[in-house]
Design an enzyme around this catalytic site. Sequence first.
Site, PDB file in Angstrom:
ATOM      1  N   ASP A  91       0.815  -1.228   0.000  1.00 21.78           N
ATOM      2  CA  ASP A  91       0.000   0.000   0.000  1.00 21.78           C
ATOM      3  C   ASP A  91       0.846   1.276   0.000  1.00 21.78           C
ATOM      4  OD1 ASP A  91       0.774  -0.869   2.603  1.00 21.78           O
ATOM      5  OD2 ASP A  91      -0.707   0.416   3.543  1.00 21.78           O
ATOM      6  N   GLU A 149      -0.426  -1.989   5.210  1.00 25.65           N
ATOM      7  CA  GLU A 149       0.499  -1.918   6.362  1.00 25.65           C
ATOM      8  C   GLU A 149       0.381  -0.574   7.066  1.00 25.65           C
ATOM      9  OE1 GLU A 149       3.548  -1.088   8.937  1.00 25.65           O
ATOM     10  OE2 GLU A 149       3.514  -0.029   7.022  1.00 25.65           O
ATOM     11  N   GLU A 150      -0.048   0.445   6.328  1.00 23.19           N
ATOM     12  CA  GLU A 150       0.060   1.811   6.845  1.00 23.19           C
ATOM     13  C   GLU A 150      -1.057   2.211   7.809  1.00 23.19           C
ATOM     14  OE1 GLU A 150       2.600   3.573   6.597  1.00 23.19           O
ATOM     15  OE2 GLU A 150       3.676   3.067   4.772  1.00 23.19           O
ATOM     16  N   HIS A 376       8.304   8.399   4.259  1.00 24.34           N
ATOM     17  CA  HIS A 376       7.083   9.195   4.478  1.00 24.34           C
ATOM     18  C   HIS A 376       7.270  10.673   4.111  1.00 24.34           C
ATOM     19  CE1 HIS A 376       4.753   6.182   7.181  1.00 24.34           C
ATOM     20  NE2 HIS A 376       5.607   5.561   6.418  1.00 24.34           N
TER      21      HIS A 376
HETATM   22 NI    NI Z   1       6.694   0.970   5.273  1.00 25.59          NI
END
Ligand code: NI
Length: 404
Positions: A91, A149-150, A376
């Site tokens: 993702d 996962e986020e 990020h």
């Molecule tokens: Ni990651």
Amino acid sequence: MVTNHYAVLAEQIRDRAAQIYPEVIALRRDIHLHPELSYQEVRTTALITDYLIGLGITPEPPLLETGVIALIRGTGSSRTGRLVALRADIDALPLQEENQHSFCSLESGKMHACGHDMHTAMLLGAAKILSEIKDQLQGDVLLIFQPAEEIAPGGAKPYLDAGLFKHFNPTVIIGQHCFPNVPTGKVAMCKGSFMAATDELYFTVTGQGGHASAPHKAADPVLAAAHIITAVQHLVSRVVPPHQPAVVSIASIHGGHAPNVIPRQVTMSGTMRTMNEDLRSLLQEKLHQTVTNVAAGLGTQAEVEIRKGYPVLYNDPAVTDKAEIFCGEYLGSENVIQSEPIMTAEDFAYYLQECPGTFWQIGTGTPEDDKGNTLHSPTFNPEERALEIGSGLLAYAAGRLLVI
Ligand code: NI
């Protein structure tokens, strides 16, 4: 004799990884152009499925709406009954890309800023190599292309709740994550607790609103909030043993709207990070106590909500030792370095609660990476040469772990 056999296998996989490198780059850029947020990875799921089918690998029936599970059956002459699971997350993040390269995200406000496009492409590359050397695999390899996962609760827990490990019963699981602070060409390992347990904190302080010129007729939640923020700092400095890492951060505060009005309510949110479950429970209890008591002492009431996030990610020491040796065989032992524990979180931790394994950092850094190229960030730009290294390394580690 044995050493020589693995040296030949490593050489064979390195050559193949170099040959398919352009293909893996193309896969990564395709995924990067079309990022999809957690639980919405429909196109990515189709891309993975089509590629695996092209390799002659039929995916297993899906356990979730997105994500792909597939099995490569080894046909080696001395099968061991072992099964190695390899996991990539697929993702993207809600972030507007600010890179200048030719394959920037086509989706406004979405970006693969955590390298999951790299992880997915590397696992597809490993799948291609492993499917070509099936006759040298002394067991099976489970490919896990995991969604979401986020965002908690993540994709790992639902996979496990749906019986993924009960069904396939892996002997060991391996995952890797891009890290721009590790130079490209190297991997970093950490034995034991590697990543933090994370809990989201939400406080609501309620008082009695009123005229700011007459605070004696109000109960001021702004003042109480200020004391609460200060008071929770004692948890890390006075409750946590000095040799144990922990973080308590209040990251947002909202309340009031005018200079002459004491508001009725103030809300705050933050995060708590710990490296073991006992300390995590203790801090949760102390947070409740501190926040509610400080608020009460100032004539207000506080509600405390703690949303549990991912658990501590614990790398099995024995598997990590083995992985260090295998990665050294593949990359040269000078390219396997040690990592300190870090306070970010990962839902790979759930797999490690049920199966021994290890999660390593694959270097995607370059010497000029000092600014902006962090996970990020809107300018995260991993070095693509890691794709060649990571796909070969996953394939080699899987092949090796199937034997010992
Ligand atoms: Ni990651």
